[in-house]
Motif scaffolding. Sequence first.
Motif, mmCIF file in Angstrom:
data_model
loop_
_atom_site.group_PDB
_atom_site.id
_atom_site.type_symbol
_atom_site.label_atom_id
_atom_site.label_comp_id
_atom_site.label_asym_id
_atom_site.label_seq_id
_atom_site.Cartn_x
_atom_site.Cartn_y
_atom_site.Cartn_z
ATOM 1 N N LEU A 99 1.131 -1.073 -0.074
ATOM 2 C CA LEU A 99 -0.164 0.347 -0.287
ATOM 3 C C LEU A 99 1.247 1.475 0.363
ATOM 4 C CD1 LEU A 99 -2.829 1.738 0.618
ATOM 5 C CD2 LEU A 99 -2.725 1.280 2.762
ATOM 6 N N VAL A 140 -3.997 1.577 -5.076
ATOM 7 C CA VAL A 140 -3.821 1.749 -3.476
ATOM 8 C C VAL A 140 -5.172 1.187 -3.220
ATOM 9 C CG1 VAL A 140 -4.112 4.333 -1.953
ATOM 10 C CG2 VAL A 140 -2.421 3.993 -4.540
ATOM 11 N N TYR A 159 -4.691 -2.285 -2.185
ATOM 12 C CA TYR A 159 -4.279 -3.674 -1.594
ATOM 13 C C TYR A 159 -4.745 -2.508 0.092
ATOM 14 C CZ TYR A 159 -0.421 -4.729 -4.130
ATOM 15 O OH TYR A 159 0.547 -5.426 -5.054
ATOM 16 N N LEU A 160 -5.342 -1.269 0.368
ATOM 17 C CA LEU A 160 -6.029 -0.645 1.262
ATOM 18 C C LEU A 160 -7.624 -1.807 1.445
ATOM 19 C CD1 LEU A 160 -6.567 0.917 3.586
ATOM 20 C CD2 LEU A 160 -7.884 2.305 2.246
#
Length: 121
Positions: free
Chosen positions: A42, A81, A84-85
């Motif tokens: 991230l 982003v 992955y979050l």
Amino acid sequence: MTPTATPGSDLTVAQLQRRLAEFAAARDWGRYHTPKNLAAALSVEAGELVEIFQWLTPEESARVMSHPGTAHRVEDEVADVLAYLLQFCEVLGVDALQALSSKIERNEKRFPSTGSGHSME
């Protein structure tokens, strides 16, 4: 959910998390998706998003989406982003929307409205 969602479709966080989990499982990537590794990934992807804006003036950065090539890069990094979050939240059992809602409520109490906009900390 269909594999190719159209813009404006009613996607949910749970649907996206399930799709990401299925994608990773089909490639046997689950063993790599530890909280530590996902947090690192991230951070790397957030850095790649920052890199797009690194040497732009404030005015240039405000127009970044008006250039198709740059807009595509921004969208790809935002997707990375977010992916992955969401995977990080899934692994740890964090409800991302509830966490955000709670944070906004805390910030509303911590920073009472003065009529001017402030960003979250």
